[in-house]
Write a protein that holds these residues in place. Structure first.
Motif, short mmCIF file in Angstrom:
data_model
loop_
_atom_site.label_atom_id
_atom_site.label_comp_id
_atom_site.label_asym_id
_atom_site.label_seq_id
_atom_site.Cartn_x
_atom_site.Cartn_y
_atom_site.Cartn_z
N UNK A 128 0.77 -1.24 0.00
CA UNK A 128 0.00 0.00 0.00
C UNK A 128 0.79 1.28 0.00
N UNK A 129 2.10 1.18 -0.12
CA UNK A 129 2.92 2.39 -0.10
C UNK A 129 2.92 3.13 -1.43
N UNK A 166 11.75 -15.06 -6.88
CA UNK A 166 10.37 -15.48 -6.67
C UNK A 166 9.53 -14.34 -6.10
N UNK A 167 10.08 -13.64 -5.13
CA UNK A 167 9.36 -12.50 -4.55
C UNK A 167 9.01 -11.48 -5.62
N UNK A 168 9.95 -11.22 -6.51
CA UNK A 168 9.71 -10.16 -7.51
C UNK A 168 8.54 -10.52 -8.42
N UNK A 169 8.45 -11.79 -8.83
CA UNK A 169 7.33 -12.15 -9.71
C UNK A 169 6.02 -12.24 -8.93
N UNK A 170 6.10 -12.64 -7.66
CA UNK A 170 4.88 -12.69 -6.83
C UNK A 170 4.36 -11.28 -6.56
N UNK A 171 5.28 -10.35 -6.27
CA UNK A 171 4.86 -8.97 -5.98
C UNK A 171 4.28 -8.31 -7.22
N UNK A 172 4.71 -8.77 -8.41
CA UNK A 172 4.15 -8.23 -9.64
C UNK A 172 2.65 -8.50 -9.77
N UNK A 173 2.18 -9.52 -9.07
CA UNK A 173 0.75 -9.85 -9.14
C UNK A 173 -0.09 -9.04 -8.17
N UNK A 174 0.57 -8.26 -7.32
CA UNK A 174 -0.13 -7.44 -6.33
C UNK A 174 -0.29 -6.02 -6.85
N UNK A 175 -1.46 -5.46 -6.69
CA UNK A 175 -1.68 -4.10 -7.17
C UNK A 175 -0.97 -3.06 -6.31
N UNK A 176 -0.71 -3.43 -5.04
CA UNK A 176 -0.11 -2.46 -4.13
C UNK A 176 1.05 -3.07 -3.35
N UNK A 177 1.75 -4.02 -3.99
CA UNK A 177 2.81 -4.73 -3.30
C UNK A 177 4.11 -3.96 -3.23
#
Length: 261
Positions: A128-129, A166-177
């Motif tokens: 959310x930042x 892995x974190x980078x591709x997972x965070x890409x799926x979050x709108x506010x990650x």
């Protein structure tokens, strides 16, 4: 602007705390030895009196303690602007037959499982930042360069590199990650590397003498130089260039030195 630093009691973590305090960050310092953290905190209060600082003890080899750290951080602040994982363990072994399972498991726990678990547990205060919160994991050059006696540390740091990806591709799926990167400091003159060299030397491991020669000749970074380069990635690298990137500490120090000359 709150930043969490694990492994903040010495080495790069300590130097980064001093660097970020001077840049206006409020800090949560976490580590295994509270006395070291309190010494860093006292220095920060003297040198950067406007900096708010908290110290929290944690055993990152213990999932319950790691989760407890995340809960304490989440209770203390509404949002983290940055999270830097500087903690790392892994003892040298004389040969493959001497590679201890307990040390190997501890290295995987501290260097891989804990950063994964801590990031998961901190997501409510990392999402959310605007701009996005930044996460930096500290890697090691021996992750891709296998040498005799470096199994626990090197293998676990290679797994950390994959975790960051892995974190980078997972965070890409979050709108506010958040966004994440790997910082490869290279050889840095810290108490930790000197302890490693001493132990490796007693085992006659070939890389010990090579590292000793580099430290003696100054072919390394100071903790302060590494921290300055790391702070640059946190504060000045554009988000699109930061996310998923692998930063080389020595290259950054060289480029920053050139830019300042």
């Amino acid at each position: 602007m709150w930043t969490l630093i694990t492994g903040a009691g010495s080495g790069i973590g300590r130097a980064l705390a001093l660097e970020l305090a001077a840049r206006g960050h409020n800090l949560i310092l976490a580590g295994r030895t509270l006395a070291k953290l309190e010494e860093v905190a006292e220095t920060l209060r003297a040198e950067a009196p406007d900096c708010e600082v908290m110290t929290l003890g944690v055993d990152l080899a213990d999932p319950a303690s790691t989760r407890d750290l995340a809960h304490q951080v989440s209770d203390a602040v509404d949002h983290l602007s940055a999270f830097v994982y500087c903690a790392g363990v892994g003892e040298p072994a004389a040969d493959f037959a001497s590679l201890g399972l307990i040390d190997f498991q501890e290295a995987l726990a501290v260097n891989v499982s804990a950063p994964m678990l801590l990031t998961q547990s901190l997501l409510p205060v990392l999402k959310g930042g605007d701009p996005a919160s930044r996460i930096v994991m500290i890697g090691a050059g021996m992750d891709k360069h296998a040498q005799p006696g470096t199994g626990s540390y090197g293998i676990s740091k290679m797994a950390l590199r994959r975790l960051v990806r892995q974190m980078s591709v997972e965070f890409d799926t979050m709108s506010d990650g958040p966004v994440v990167s790997l910082f490869q400091p290279g050889l840095v003159d810290t108490p930790g590397i000197r302890s490693h060299i001493h132990k490796a030397g007693e085992m006659n491991l070939p890389h010990a003498e090579w590292l000793n020669r580099r430290l003696a000749s100054g072919d390394c970074l100071t903790a302060e130089q590494a921290a300055s380069a790391l702070a640059f990635t946190l504060n000045q690298v554009p988000e699109s260039d930061f996310h998923g990137a692998v930063f080389n500490g020595a290259d950054l120090v060289d480029s920053l030195s050139f830019a300042g000359s």
